[in-house]
Design a protein around this motif. Structure first.
Motif, PDB file in Angstrom:
ATOM      1  N   GLY A  55     -13.328  60.755 -22.912  1.00 52.73           N
ATOM      2  CA  GLY A  55     -12.173  60.798 -23.802  1.00 52.73           C
ATOM      3  C   GLY A  55     -12.226  61.978 -24.750  1.00 52.73           C
ATOM      4  O   GLY A  55     -11.194  62.623 -25.022  1.00 52.73           O
ATOM      5  N   ARG A  56     -13.406  62.296 -25.267  1.00 57.95           N
ATOM      6  CA  ARG A  56     -13.539  63.458 -26.152  1.00 57.95           C
ATOM      7  C   ARG A  56     -13.227  64.747 -25.397  1.00 57.95           C
ATOM      8  O   ARG A  56     -12.593  65.663 -25.930  1.00 57.95           O
ATOM      9  N   PHE A  57     -13.686  64.817 -24.134  1.00 58.70           N
ATOM     10  CA  PHE A  57     -13.388  65.994 -23.305  1.00 58.70           C
ATOM     11  C   PHE A  57     -11.875  66.126 -23.086  1.00 58.70           C
ATOM     12  O   PHE A  57     -11.315  67.224 -23.183  1.00 58.70           O
ATOM     13  N   LEU A  58     -11.219  65.016 -22.799  1.00 55.32           N
ATOM     14  CA  LEU A  58      -9.787  65.070 -22.496  1.00 55.32           C
ATOM     15  C   LEU A  58      -8.947  65.371 -23.740  1.00 55.32           C
ATOM     16  O   LEU A  58      -7.844  65.894 -23.610  1.00 55.32           O
ATOM     17  N   LYS A  59      -9.449  65.074 -24.907  1.00 50.42           N
ATOM     18  CA  LYS A  59      -8.732  65.469 -26.123  1.00 50.42           C
ATOM     19  C   LYS A  59      -8.678  66.987 -26.239  1.00 50.42           C
ATOM     20  O   LYS A  59      -7.702  67.554 -26.751  1.00 50.42           O
ATOM     21  N   GLU A  60      -9.724  67.652 -25.748  1.00 45.07           N
ATOM     22  CA  GLU A  60      -9.763  69.108 -25.757  1.00 45.07           C
ATOM     23  C   GLU A  60      -9.044  69.706 -24.557  1.00 45.07           C
ATOM     24  O   GLU A  60      -8.682  70.884 -24.563  1.00 45.07           O
ATOM     25  N   ASN A  61      -8.863  68.903 -23.522  1.00 45.05           N
ATOM     26  CA  ASN A  61      -8.223  69.353 -22.277  1.00 45.05           C
ATOM     27  C   ASN A  61      -7.177  68.318 -21.865  1.00 45.05           C
ATOM     28  O   ASN A  61      -7.320  67.634 -20.846  1.00 45.05           O
ATOM     29  N   PRO A  62      -6.101  68.174 -22.646  1.00 44.97           N
ATOM     30  CA  PRO A  62      -5.164  67.059 -22.439  1.00 44.97           C
ATOM     31  C   PRO A  62      -4.383  67.167 -21.126  1.00 44.97           C
ATOM     32  O   PRO A  62      -3.822  68.216 -20.820  1.00 44.97           O
ATOM     33  N   PRO A  63      -4.373  66.085 -20.345  1.00 49.23           N
ATOM     34  CA  PRO A  63      -3.587  66.068 -19.106  1.00 49.23           C
ATOM     35  C   PRO A  63      -2.153  65.613 -19.358  1.00 49.23           C
ATOM     36  O   PRO A  63      -1.849  65.014 -20.393  1.00 49.23           O
TER      37      PRO A  63
END
Length: 234
Positions: A55-63
């Motif tokens: 989730g932290r990764f996806l906050k930086e790389n939002p899909p």
């Protein structure tokens, strides 16, 4: 063919089934004592923590869109990772794990001991084309994944899409995205153990990450393309 801006695939977090299967293999048992059907195996506590790191990764790389296997462990991973982000989620059965048929709940030792003819047939045909009775070959799974990817690209051109799926699925998505040969895929499978909650991604047609677990080690770790060469067979 339409292209996506960014495609990522996340293997689900550590599940209770993963823990039980590893314990059975380590103990030299022939069978794996998992009470649930495969589709109902939940995340282990560590798997939930791994999903939070995704989730932290996806906050930086939002899909723009998440497509999720219907299995409980993948849905739980997606729910934790996406949180209240508002990312649209589609559950698609074509992302389900490979069905093992008569090999289900058997360890490697169990297959050799209880189904020696199947073990020999698998050795002769190879992993790509071997279909266990009642189950699927890798080629079977690739047919449904190929159709899914084509549909996503046509319906969401230029989008940023993350898939939440399973171990073998990650390898097969790479096979399809990078147009690998059977030999290249089998070599990759032989030397790479896909880690729970690892991230593999592509920008357009260019590889970006593979089996990356940097986000699991520490929150501010750099994300680099990597492979685990100390691999267990998939």
């Amino acid at each position: 063919m339409q292209r996506l801006e960014w495609l990522a695939v996340v293997r689900h977090g550590l599940s209770t089934g993963n823990v039980t299967a590893q314990e059975a293999e380590t103990a030299g048992l022939e069978s794996i004592d998992i009470p649930e059907r495969d589709a109902d195996v939940p995340l282990a506590p560590e798997g939930r923590e791994q999903a939070e790191a995704v989730g932290r990764f996806l906050k930086e790389n939002p899909p723009d869109l998440a497509v999720v296997s219907p299995y409980l462990r993948t849905r739980q991973t997606a729910e934790i990772a996406l949180g209240d982000s508002g990312v649209p989620v589609v559950v698609d059965e074509r992302l389900r794990d490979r069905e093992l048929g008569v090999l289900d709940l058997l360890t490697a030792r169990g297959v050799q001991a209880r189904l020696p003819e199947e073990a020999r047939r698998r050795e002769r045909l190879g992993k790509f084309y071997y279909r266990p009775p009642g189950g699927e070959s890798w080629a079977d799974v690739l047919l449904r994944l190929r159709a899914l990817l084509r549909e996503i690209r046509e319906d969401h051109p230029g989008a940023r899409v993350v898939l939440f799926a399973h171990e073998a699925t990650v390898l097969m998505i790479r096979y399809l995205t990078e147009k690998l040969s059977e030999a290249e895929l089998m070599e990759l499978a032989h030397r790479t153990a896909i880690a729970n909650c690892s991230i593999s991604s592509w920008r357009g047609t260019e590889p970006e990450l593979f089996n990356s677990v940097a986000h699991l080690r520490r929150e501010d770790a750099p994300h680099t393309r990597q492979e685990d060469v100390n691999a267990e067979p998939v």
